[in-house]
Design a protein around this motif. Structure first.
Motif, mmCIF file in Angstrom:
data_model
loop_
_atom_site.group_PDB
_atom_site.id
_atom_site.type_symbol
_atom_site.label_atom_id
_atom_site.label_comp_id
_atom_site.label_asym_id
_atom_site.label_seq_id
_atom_site.Cartn_x
_atom_site.Cartn_y
_atom_site.Cartn_z
ATOM 1 N N TYR A 329 -88.358 -5.442 10.579
ATOM 2 C CA TYR A 329 -89.589 -4.647 10.546
ATOM 3 C C TYR A 329 -89.303 -3.263 9.987
ATOM 4 C CZ TYR A 329 -87.852 -2.413 14.823
ATOM 5 O OH TYR A 329 -87.092 -1.737 15.723
ATOM 6 N N CYS A 330 -90.345 -2.686 9.344
ATOM 7 C CA CYS A 330 -90.232 -1.327 8.805
ATOM 8 C C CYS A 330 -91.124 -0.417 9.647
ATOM 9 C CB CYS A 330 -90.668 -1.286 7.352
ATOM 10 S SG CYS A 330 -90.997 0.412 6.800
ATOM 11 N N PRO A 331 -90.552 0.569 10.338
ATOM 12 C CA PRO A 331 -91.348 1.466 11.184
ATOM 13 C C PRO A 331 -91.843 2.704 10.431
ATOM 14 C CG PRO A 331 -89.018 1.888 11.530
ATOM 15 C CD PRO A 331 -89.102 0.845 10.449
ATOM 16 N N HIS A 332 -91.542 2.776 9.115
ATOM 17 C CA HIS A 332 -91.802 4.015 8.362
ATOM 18 C C HIS A 332 -93.196 4.075 7.751
ATOM 19 C CE1 HIS A 332 -87.378 3.081 7.911
ATOM 20 N NE2 HIS A 332 -87.380 4.205 8.602
ATOM 21 N N HIS A 333 -93.563 5.262 7.332
ATOM 22 C CA HIS A 333 -94.733 5.441 6.471
ATOM 23 C C HIS A 333 -94.506 6.697 5.648
ATOM 24 C CE1 HIS A 333 -98.791 5.813 4.962
ATOM 25 N NE2 HIS A 333 -98.958 4.552 5.297
ATOM 26 N N ALA A 349 -90.625 8.130 3.033
ATOM 27 C CA ALA A 349 -90.513 6.951 2.178
ATOM 28 C C ALA A 349 -89.228 6.221 2.561
ATOM 29 C CB ALA A 349 -90.480 7.372 0.719
ATOM 30 N N CYS A 350 -89.177 4.937 2.254
ATOM 31 C CA CYS A 350 -87.989 4.150 2.618
ATOM 32 C C CYS A 350 -87.867 3.009 1.627
ATOM 33 C CB CYS A 350 -88.158 3.608 4.033
ATOM 34 S SG CYS A 350 -89.548 2.478 4.179
ATOM 35 N N GLU A 351 -86.841 2.209 1.798
ATOM 36 C CA GLU A 351 -86.673 1.052 0.907
ATOM 37 C C GLU A 351 -87.105 -0.235 1.577
ATOM 38 O OE1 GLU A 351 -83.068 2.709 0.840
ATOM 39 O OE2 GLU A 351 -84.146 4.216 -0.307
ATOM 40 N N CYS A 352 -87.521 -0.133 2.863
ATOM 41 C CA CYS A 352 -87.871 -1.366 3.566
ATOM 42 C C CYS A 352 -89.361 -1.690 3.534
ATOM 43 C CB CYS A 352 -87.338 -1.365 4.997
ATOM 44 S SG CYS A 352 -87.281 0.196 5.873
ATOM 45 N N ARG A 353 -90.220 -0.676 3.461
ATOM 46 C CA ARG A 353 -91.656 -0.942 3.533
ATOM 47 C C ARG A 353 -92.128 -1.747 2.319
ATOM 48 N NH1 ARG A 353 -96.642 0.546 5.504
ATOM 49 N NH2 ARG A 353 -98.191 1.010 3.926
ATOM 50 N N LYS A 354 -92.722 -2.933 2.580
ATOM 51 C CA LYS A 354 -93.297 -3.702 1.475
ATOM 52 C C LYS A 354 -94.413 -2.867 0.834
ATOM 53 C CE LYS A 354 -94.094 -6.925 4.571
ATOM 54 N NZ LYS A 354 -94.622 -8.109 5.277
HETATM 55 ZN ZN LIG Z 1 -89.073 1.417 6.107
#
Ligand SMILES: [Zn+2]
Length: 425
Positions: A329-333, A349-354
């Protein structure tokens, strides 16, 4: 079209990693970072390269020579004394052509240079700058764009109470030749001296927004993240995995989407899901959940609550005897508003969020999966884009209108059970 690449850095912040080496020769997974930059240029057909060298020039020339060993042509522009990030560009004026790229030789980037150049030409810009959501928005230069994409200002290291859109200078540019005339003599800095002139010029500076993977390696953590990214990328590209898997989105795919699902009592499994999980296991697939959970970054629930909800979805989906082996899961926004809300450390920002492929690539790597034999099922364009990027076959189960013009899935069906019975072999 020429590509100018700054290659004069000393690498002070990462001295423990680069030792006495010039920064562009710093090994990343055993290969100098500048080689990756040159490979990116070459992959888009930009093979005329000018290296802007200063510190360690001899070592850099010895490694790269005339570029023939790397399939490109390399010329050198030598700074006799440090001229700053814009001064070194002016110093190379005789080697530049009508439009030219300026890239940093110590930033790992998979930026699609062809699309970036297309944007620059369409805007008729004097200069274009690649901007992206930052993983460290309070420690960087934020670029402010108007509705046409023109840069109106630069916010240097914004405070936590400032409101801004998380778009930062990613260190790649396209300039028209006229820019050389705007750069003063002697030591000149890109951001401090040149940017204000570009912003106020008639044709302007335009921001090209992309989420193509790009990361500076200014801290040991970021350096480690880039090395991990390269290891995973090679694993996926070389198809080192052998297992087949189905990657499942969570909300709207396995359980009902009722607004943002932010508590256990809002978890309700969709019809047919538990049966589908059993059917897919029976066909030999590993099942893995990959889900965006920005509720954490928005301060609506904690990591512990998200994990409890994930566990509940998994338990309900396994009710008919199937097995889900992992949950990512990605907890970021990327939005930076409400930096004072709980869990605001996830507002980046991150590399996991679809639609980024990070979670899927990580799942492929960790479980030894072959993307060519695997599928992703989701109900949003973000799922489909992420799956396409990772090279798995995508199955869209939402309203076809919902995909709009953003993506093309390989298959469109009504629900996970139908996908399991009719699409997945
Ligand atoms: Zn993420």
């Amino acid at each position: 079209m020429k590509v100018l690449i700054t290659a004069g850095g000393k690498g002070t912040r990462l001295k423990s990693l680069s030792g006495e080496l010039p920064k562009p020769l710093m090994p990343v997974c055993g290969k100098p970072v500048l080689e990756y930059v040159i490979e990116t240029c070459k992959s888009h057909g930009f093979c005329d390269i000018v290296l802007l060298v200063g510190y360690g020039a001899d070592q850099i020339k010895e490694h790269f020579g005339d570029g023939s060993g790397f399939g490109v042509r390399i010329e050198y522009s030598l700074e006799e004394e440090p001229l700053g990030t814009a001064g070194c560009v002016k110093n190379a004026a005789a080697l530049a052509d009508d439009d030219f790229f300026l890239l940093h030789g110590d930033v790992y980037s998979e930026l699609d240079l062809s699309l970036f150049f297309k944007f620059h030409k369409e805007k008729g810009a004097l200069a274009s700058i690649f901007v992206h959501g930052s993983t460290h928005p309070y420690d960087t230069d934020i670029v402010e764009l108007n509705s046409e994409g023109r840069v109106e200002g630069v916010l240097h290291r914004p405070g936590k109470d400032e409101r801004f859109v998380n778009l930062s200078n990613a260190g790649s540019f396209i300039f028209r030749r006229e820019v050389m005339e705007l750069i003063g003599e002697g030591k000149q800095n890109l951001e401090r001296d040149l940017f204000p002139l570009l912003i106020s010029s008639e044709k302007g500076l335009f921001g090209y927004i992309s989420d193509d993977y790009t990361k500076d390696m200014g801290t040991p953590d970021r350096f480690a993240a880039v090395e991990k990214h390269i290891v995973v990328k090679q694993f996926v590209e070389e198809r080192k995995g052998t297992k087949k898997a189905v990657l499942l989105d969570r909300d709207g795919t396995l359980n009902k989407e009722v607004g943002l699902v932010d508590s256990l009592d809002r978890i309700e499994l969709l019809p047919g899901v538990a049966e589908a999980v059993k059917v897919l296991n029976g066909k030999g697939y590993l099942l893995i959940i990959v889900t965006n959970q920005p509720q954490v970054a928005r301060g609506m629930c904690s990591i512990e609550e998200i994990e409890a909800m994930n566990a509940r979805v998994k338990e309900l989906a396994e009710a008919e005897g199937g097995k889900i082996i992992d949950v990512f899961y990605c907890p970021h926004h990327p939005e930076t508003q409400h930096a004072d809300a709980p869990y605001s450390e996830y507002r980046k920002a991150c590399e996991c969020r679809k639609p980024q492929a990070g979670m899927i690539l990580e799942a492929i790597y960790r479980h030894g999966i072959d993307p060519g034999k695997s599928y992703l099922i989701g109900d949003s364009w973000r799922d489909i884009v992420a799956g396409n990027r990772a090279g798995v076959t995508t199955i869209f189960i939402g309203e076809k209108e919902g995909l709009k013009k953003r993506a093309d899935a390989s298959h469109y069906v009504d629900g996970v059970l139908k996908a399991a019975l009719e699409v997945i072999e």
